[in-house]
Design a protein around this motif. Sequence first.
Motif, short mmCIF file in Angstrom:
data_model
loop_
_atom_site.label_atom_id
_atom_site.label_comp_id
_atom_site.label_asym_id
_atom_site.label_seq_id
_atom_site.Cartn_x
_atom_site.Cartn_y
_atom_site.Cartn_z
N ASN A 31 87.35 3.18 9.40
CA ASN A 31 87.02 4.19 10.27
C ASN A 31 87.67 5.85 9.66
O ASN A 31 87.60 6.73 10.44
N MET A 32 87.84 5.75 8.46
CA MET A 32 88.30 7.04 7.96
C MET A 32 87.46 7.63 7.05
O MET A 32 86.59 7.00 6.40
N TYR A 33 87.56 9.25 7.14
CA TYR A 33 86.57 9.83 6.17
C TYR A 33 87.44 9.87 4.73
O TYR A 33 88.54 9.89 4.45
N ILE A 35 87.96 12.08 2.65
CA ILE A 35 88.76 13.29 2.70
C ILE A 35 90.18 12.98 3.14
O ILE A 35 91.24 13.17 2.56
N ASP A 36 90.10 12.09 4.08
CA ASP A 36 91.57 11.62 4.67
C ASP A 36 92.26 10.72 3.90
O ASP A 36 93.43 10.83 3.78
N ILE A 60 93.70 12.48 1.07
CA ILE A 60 94.84 13.27 1.34
C ILE A 60 95.84 12.25 1.26
O ILE A 60 97.22 12.66 0.83
N GLN A 80 86.15 13.88 -3.05
CA GLN A 80 87.02 14.70 -2.08
C GLN A 80 88.34 14.86 -2.50
O GLN A 80 88.77 15.84 -1.86
N ASP A 126 77.70 23.65 2.11
CA ASP A 126 79.11 23.28 2.21
C ASP A 126 80.19 23.85 0.94
O ASP A 126 81.16 24.13 0.97
N ILE A 162 80.96 27.46 1.61
CA ILE A 162 82.11 27.68 2.31
C ILE A 162 83.52 27.48 1.40
O ILE A 162 84.38 28.17 1.66
N ASN A 184 81.65 7.31 13.91
CA ASN A 184 82.97 8.09 13.72
C ASN A 184 82.84 9.68 13.84
O ASN A 184 82.79 10.16 12.81
N LYS A 192 86.69 21.09 6.28
CA LYS A 192 87.10 19.78 5.66
C LYS A 192 86.10 18.85 5.32
O LYS A 192 86.06 18.13 4.34
N TYR A 193 85.57 18.51 6.51
CA TYR A 193 84.60 17.45 6.44
C TYR A 193 83.21 17.69 5.84
O TYR A 193 82.28 16.84 6.07
N ASP A 194 82.90 18.82 5.60
CA ASP A 194 81.76 19.33 4.82
C ASP A 194 80.48 19.00 6.09
O ASP A 194 79.26 18.49 5.56
#
Lengths: 447, 447
Positions: free
Chosen positions: A27-29, A31-32, A35, A63, A243, A246, B202, B221-223
């Motif tokens: 359940n994590m992205y 990018i997380d 990190i 990421q 994106d 940004i 999610n 962060k999450y694009d």
Amino acid sequence: MFEEKQETLIDGVKENDRDKIYGMIDNMYPIDIAIILEEFDDKSLLKFFSLIDDALMAEIIEQASEELQVRMIKLFDFKAIVSLFSYMSNDDIADILGNLPIQMRKDLLKMMKDGDTQQLQELLGYEEDSAGGIMTTEYIALKGDLTIGESLKKIKEIGPKTEVIETIFVLNKNKGLIGTADLRDILIAPEDKKLIDIMNDNVISVNPEEDQEKVSLLVSKYDLKAIPVINHKRSLLGIITVDDIIDVIIEEQTEDMLRLGGVSKEERVDSALTTSIKKRLPWLFINLGTAFLAAFTVGLFEDVIAQVVALAAAMPIVAGMGGNAGTQTLSVVIRSIALGEVSLKKNWKLVFKEIALGVINGATTGILTGIILYMKYGNPYLGLIIFAAMIGNLVIAGFFGFLIPLLLKVFGIDPALASAIFLTTATDVFGFFLFLGLAKMFLPLLM
Amino acid sequence: MFEEKQETLIDGVKENDRDKIYGMIDNMYPIDIAIILEEFDDKSLLKFFSLIDDALMAEIIEQASEELQVRMIKLFDFKAIVSLFSYMSNDDIADILGNLPIQMRKDLLKMMKDGDTQQLQELLGYEEDSAGGIMTTEYIALKGDLTIGESLKKIKEIGPKTEVIETIFVLNKNKGLIGTADLRDILIAPEDKKLIDIMNDNVISVNPEEDQEKVSLLVSKYDLKAIPVINHKRSLLGIITVDDIIDVIIEEQTEDMLRLGGVSKEERVDSALTTSIKKRLPWLFINLGTAFLAAFTVGLFEDVIAQVVALAAAMPIVAGMGGNAGTQTLSVVIRSIALGEVSLKKNWKLVFKEIALGVINGATTGILTGIILYMKYGNPYLGLIIFAAMIGNLVIAGFFGFLIPLLLKVFGIDPALASAIFLTTATDVFGFFLFLGLAKMFLPLLM
């Protein structure tokens, strides 16, 4: 929360527990996860990699920060890397390759498929901060004479493999870009109409050499979701997605802000001590030169100060206030330059506004300063002299604060980088010179 | 180029020549037309409006600057405005209404359709810089038990009227947000599958009260292409699109940069003189207070300076270098705070790095300064004293440059707004005090 997840992951890796890891990261992205991996040592990284599947690993690497990317790529063997690359888009691969040592990059390219290699070589050929350097080659381009029905079929086919599907790029027979079509319009158009009939033929595009900051200004001005990159024959080379824009905006803003403060953009709060020294010390030495210029100016008037010591206490006020007022002007002008709102050619007349502002703000703050000094030292002429010097120095501050960044821009130098140092030199040297010079002229009145 | 277009438009308006105007603007983006209209007087604006159709006019107003929006709305009669509003999305209408005088806003709301009014009232209730203040209510939300076929049909129906169609928001029976589905995935999924089977459950979302800067950090962060705004019952209130997020990022960055330079964010290079005075003068007075503190510190040592006048020339070096080094630290820390990378609680230990940096950079620049002063005045002790004072003041600079912005953040004050003034006070006062205090202690050696 973050620490908990991190520990669960570390435990999972230690215990070789695939289920524990997936229970955590499902359940994590990416990018997380990236990190969290920042804190892993090499051994744990390798083990983590062996426990999860390649597709997810590729997403995580995409990421991750540049440092972590390079660390991971160096850890893995070449075969594993090439296999990971097969899950990534070419622009991400090019970004990673661009950060590797040249020999390693060459060796990796040799191992990849010929078609990919050529495209990667081309991408690697562009400057990192140019449109070509940030574009992706994954987009949908269709011939204009396709019907809507045919187009939809193609989009369904190619869609899953590309980054942007909400904008379809429309080409002529020679593969030149002639327009864009919104997926929304394609969805509602009659099946037998042609793409060319519903497309927007007034396309905003850039050349691959265009500076990324200018690209970002276009995207933000026109609210674009993606901007095409074309060569002089109007062939579509790639697209830049919002994106990535940004990221560019944040990167350029960080650069401006740090440079204005006298730091290279690459420094972060947690950079190593040696990195911080290297980034800051050269700039401090340049500032030291300025400080000596100011000290030298004061030195010219040592005889005057020896006779009226109050001058030593009052002179930093004039220099300091000039610096503050100049920094105000500088901030407004540098920000306007970054947003493309101002140029020397178009707006040079505004320097008169800054001069007027210097007179008014200088007089207002100068009166108060004069009165306080008069009350403290009992000499009205000291008050008058500082009043005049304040006006003079705030005019200088407005004049230079406005012109320095615009002139630097004309000469192709980043205004954020060098403006402050020139400005401080001007306001310090002139500030001391004006105040002490006036004091010298009217010395008998001060004693 | 710009001037040419502007003249053609002005001519067209003067000559009542609809064809000339449309010939010009047919290939222009509304934002570019809006920029040209900025320079129009009221009469020309009204005439221009009478010559083009409402749909285009509504688009132009949406893209215009706040000032121009208010000017135009005040020019038109209420009926015309309500008719223009019918072409705009509710979030744009709310933005415009929010800038109008309260009575005018109320009168306009009374004239609009009941359903619209309620939604607009709600939108107007949110803070301008909160998630609720920047969200749009035009999106596609579908029930999760719809099949892909049914969903596609709905999307084709609603699509033309909404801002975002590439992300579909999936709701449960109670209208709570349970997931998002990419249009790309819907396009390729089998017709008889259900939305709930292909959605991503999610979802990253925000509350309407969330600060816009935090929202922008999440999107970057999450694009994300759009982020949903939900209440505590998980009902979908609206979405924020990536083009609005770009505006937020630029706005917040401008604010930080200008505040750091001592200017309110609202000022631009071409702001009126009176505006600039109002924005800058208060700040200069605060700085003047700091300058007097520094002058007072110097004043404590007038007897010392009277005996060794060289001190007056050398002392600005110590204070100035402290200011420069402190600004370096400040820039890095403030930028990191803005990007959500650092907090006092998590990173307070880094203050030791800044202190070490102060010792090293202070010693390095201090040695050079000491040698030069020794050579100029022939007194080695003067060199030693400035060497020690430089180290001391650069340590103070690092200490305060690091802690001030993080402490301000803890107290809910914008670090960009107030950090510089506290820092300069510290480096000026301590700088003068250290140098002149040391000189006083070792006065016999200096004479």
